[in-house]
Design a protein around this motif. Structure first.
Motif, PDB file in Angstrom:
ATOM      1  N   VAL A 112       0.228   0.243  -2.816  1.00 49.58           N
ATOM      2  CA  VAL A 112       0.502   1.560  -3.377  1.00 49.58           C
ATOM      3  C   VAL A 112       1.905   2.002  -2.955  1.00 49.58           C
ATOM      4  O   VAL A 112       2.217   2.046  -1.762  1.00 49.58           O
ATOM      5  CB  VAL A 112      -0.541   2.590  -2.894  1.00 49.58           C
ATOM      6  N   PHE A 113       2.744   2.347  -3.933  1.00 49.16           N
ATOM      7  CA  PHE A 113       4.083   2.851  -3.655  1.00 49.16           C
ATOM      8  C   PHE A 113       4.102   4.375  -3.720  1.00 49.16           C
ATOM      9  O   PHE A 113       3.227   4.998  -4.344  1.00 49.16           O
ATOM     10  CB  PHE A 113       5.089   2.262  -4.652  1.00 49.16           C
ATOM     11  N   ASP A 114       5.088   4.968  -3.081  1.00 48.43           N
ATOM     12  CA  ASP A 114       5.201   6.424  -3.062  1.00 48.43           C
ATOM     13  C   ASP A 114       5.285   6.964  -4.501  1.00 48.43           C
ATOM     14  O   ASP A 114       6.027   6.447  -5.329  1.00 48.43           O
ATOM     15  CB  ASP A 114       6.444   6.845  -2.285  1.00 48.43           C
ATOM     16  N   GLY A 115       4.489   8.005  -4.775  1.00 42.30           N
ATOM     17  CA  GLY A 115       4.489   8.612  -6.101  1.00 42.30           C
ATOM     18  C   GLY A 115       3.606   7.922  -7.116  1.00 42.30           C
ATOM     19  O   GLY A 115       3.613   8.294  -8.301  1.00 42.30           O
ATOM     20  N   MET A 139      -2.962  -1.158   0.400  1.00 41.17           N
ATOM     21  CA  MET A 139      -1.854  -1.156   1.347  1.00 41.17           C
ATOM     22  C   MET A 139      -0.913  -0.032   0.951  1.00 41.17           C
ATOM     23  O   MET A 139      -0.407  -0.003  -0.171  1.00 41.17           O
ATOM     24  CB  MET A 139      -1.113  -2.496   1.300  1.00 41.17           C
ATOM     25  N   LEU A 140      -0.688   0.927   1.841  1.00 41.96           N
ATOM     26  CA  LEU A 140       0.184   2.069   1.554  1.00 41.96           C
ATOM     27  C   LEU A 140       1.626   1.692   1.892  1.00 41.96           C
ATOM     28  O   LEU A 140       2.111   1.902   3.002  1.00 41.96           O
ATOM     29  CB  LEU A 140      -0.261   3.290   2.350  1.00 41.96           C
ATOM     30  N   LEU A 190      -1.789   1.307   7.906  1.00 47.89           N
ATOM     31  CA  LEU A 190      -1.351   1.406   6.516  1.00 47.89           C
ATOM     32  C   LEU A 190      -2.273   0.671   5.548  1.00 47.89           C
ATOM     33  O   LEU A 190      -2.131   0.824   4.340  1.00 47.89           O
ATOM     34  CB  LEU A 190       0.066   0.833   6.381  1.00 47.89           C
ATOM     35  N   ALA A 191      -3.191  -0.143   6.053  1.00 46.25           N
ATOM     36  CA  ALA A 191      -4.050  -0.949   5.190  1.00 46.25           C
ATOM     37  C   ALA A 191      -5.516  -0.636   5.457  1.00 46.25           C
ATOM     38  O   ALA A 191      -5.923  -0.422   6.605  1.00 46.25           O
ATOM     39  CB  ALA A 191      -3.774  -2.437   5.426  1.00 46.25           C
ATOM     40  N   PHE A 192      -6.318  -0.621   4.395  1.00 43.08           N
ATOM     41  CA  PHE A 192      -7.747  -0.353   4.552  1.00 43.08           C
ATOM     42  C   PHE A 192      -8.527  -1.032   3.429  1.00 43.08           C
ATOM     43  O   PHE A 192      -7.983  -1.320   2.357  1.00 43.08           O
ATOM     44  CB  PHE A 192      -8.038   1.152   4.586  1.00 43.08           C
ATOM     45  N   ASP A 237      -1.322  -3.490   8.886  1.00 43.72           N
ATOM     46  CA  ASP A 237      -0.554  -4.046   7.772  1.00 43.72           C
ATOM     47  C   ASP A 237      -1.459  -4.954   6.945  1.00 43.72           C
ATOM     48  O   ASP A 237      -2.587  -5.286   7.337  1.00 43.72           O
ATOM     49  CB  ASP A 237       0.673  -4.801   8.262  1.00 43.72           C
ATOM     50  N   ALA A 238      -0.942  -5.373   5.786  1.00 38.96           N
ATOM     51  CA  ALA A 238      -1.736  -6.156   4.840  1.00 38.96           C
ATOM     52  C   ALA A 238      -2.118  -7.522   5.406  1.00 38.96           C
ATOM     53  O   ALA A 238      -3.240  -7.997   5.200  1.00 38.96           O
ATOM     54  CB  ALA A 238      -0.972  -6.317   3.530  1.00 38.96           C
TER      55      ALA A 238
END
Length: 263
Positions: A112-115, A139-140, A190-192, A237-238
């Motif tokens: 997932v990217f910002d926005g 993954m953010l 950042l990852a879930f 992390d991923a």
């Protein structure tokens, strides 16, 4: 603006002692590949030829697994959810698993990217003697690239029915990512991922699943009830998340993961 649309519908049947392809329809940017495998059951690898997802895109996936059949579905690589100029992207997934059939839904992670903006709906129908394992991971941003996700619009809904009974329903909504910084949420991770296993008496495998999770170096926990087994994973992390999922899934399924998953 140009938008990507894709549709893939695939069906399997049991014939002459093995699972065979029964039907396949694909259009637009979405393709379904069936690589040669050494397993007794086929693998489907979904490919988004658009190279990622952005606002206004729409993908529709349907898999039907007939009685006695067994199959695994995954994706060619991690899916990328890019910044949107305003519209949501839409993904609709429908899975149908008949009597004494098994299906493993194991896509690779979504970055997932910002926005980014996404509305995803997954509806699963499992016959009373059927079995399905579902996995979705996010993954953010990419940690190695120093990317940060501050805001997104991510809506993910699951509905799973075993026979005529709704046994698992979940709705996840993420907007302001800063709200996930608490210990009860992602904290500094950042990852879930969410893992759900549905079949008759699935909850009786809870102790075994907990023993698998106990050996991981990441935060993970499981719960089970009424023919449902659910596990959550959180990692920095991923790669760390993928490594943990790799270990748990191979031991839980007692079978190798699709080749595209190889670390």
């Amino acid at each position: 603006m140009q938008r990507a649309k894709g549709c893939a519908r695939i069906g399997f049947t049991h014939k002459s002692g093995s699972t065979r392809l029964e039907s396949l329809h694909q259009s637009g940017c979405l393709k379904a590949l069936l690589p040669n495998v050494h397993n007794t059951s086929p693998e489907i690898v979904f490919v988004n030829t658009a190279g990622g997802i952005t606002g206004g895109d729409q993908l529709d996936i349907s898999c039907s697994i007939s009685a006695q059949s067994e199959a695994t579905a995954t994706t060619q690589t991690a899916e990328r959810l890019y910044r949107s100029t305003g519209d949501n992207a839409y993904i609709n997934i429908h899975l149908k698993v008949d009597e004494n059939a098994k299906f493993f839904w194991l896509p690779q992670e979504t970055i997932v990217f910002d926005g980014a903006r996404l509305t995803r709906r997954m509806n699963v129908e499992v016959a009373p003697s059927g079995s399905v394992l579902l996995l979705e991971s996010f993954m953010l941003g990419r940690k190695a690239m120093g990317e940060k996700v501050l805001q997104c619009d991510l809506s993910d809904q699951w509905r799973v029915r075993l026979g005529d009974k709704l046994v698992f329903a979940e709705s996840m909504k993420i907007g302001d990512v800063s709200g996930l910084s608490s210990v009860a949420a992602l904290k500094d991770n950042l990852a879930f991922a969410t893992f759900a296993f549905v079949e008759k008496d699935a909850h009786q495998k809870l102790s075994w699943l907990n023993s698998l999770l106990a050996g991981l170096d990441i935060r993970a926990a499981a719960s089970g009830w009424n023919d449902v087994l659910v596990a959550r994973f959180v990692a920095p992390d991923a790669f760390t998340l993928r490594s943990a999922l790799f270990t748990v899934l191979e031991q839980f399924n007692k079978r190798p993961l699709p080749r595209v998953w190889q670390l």
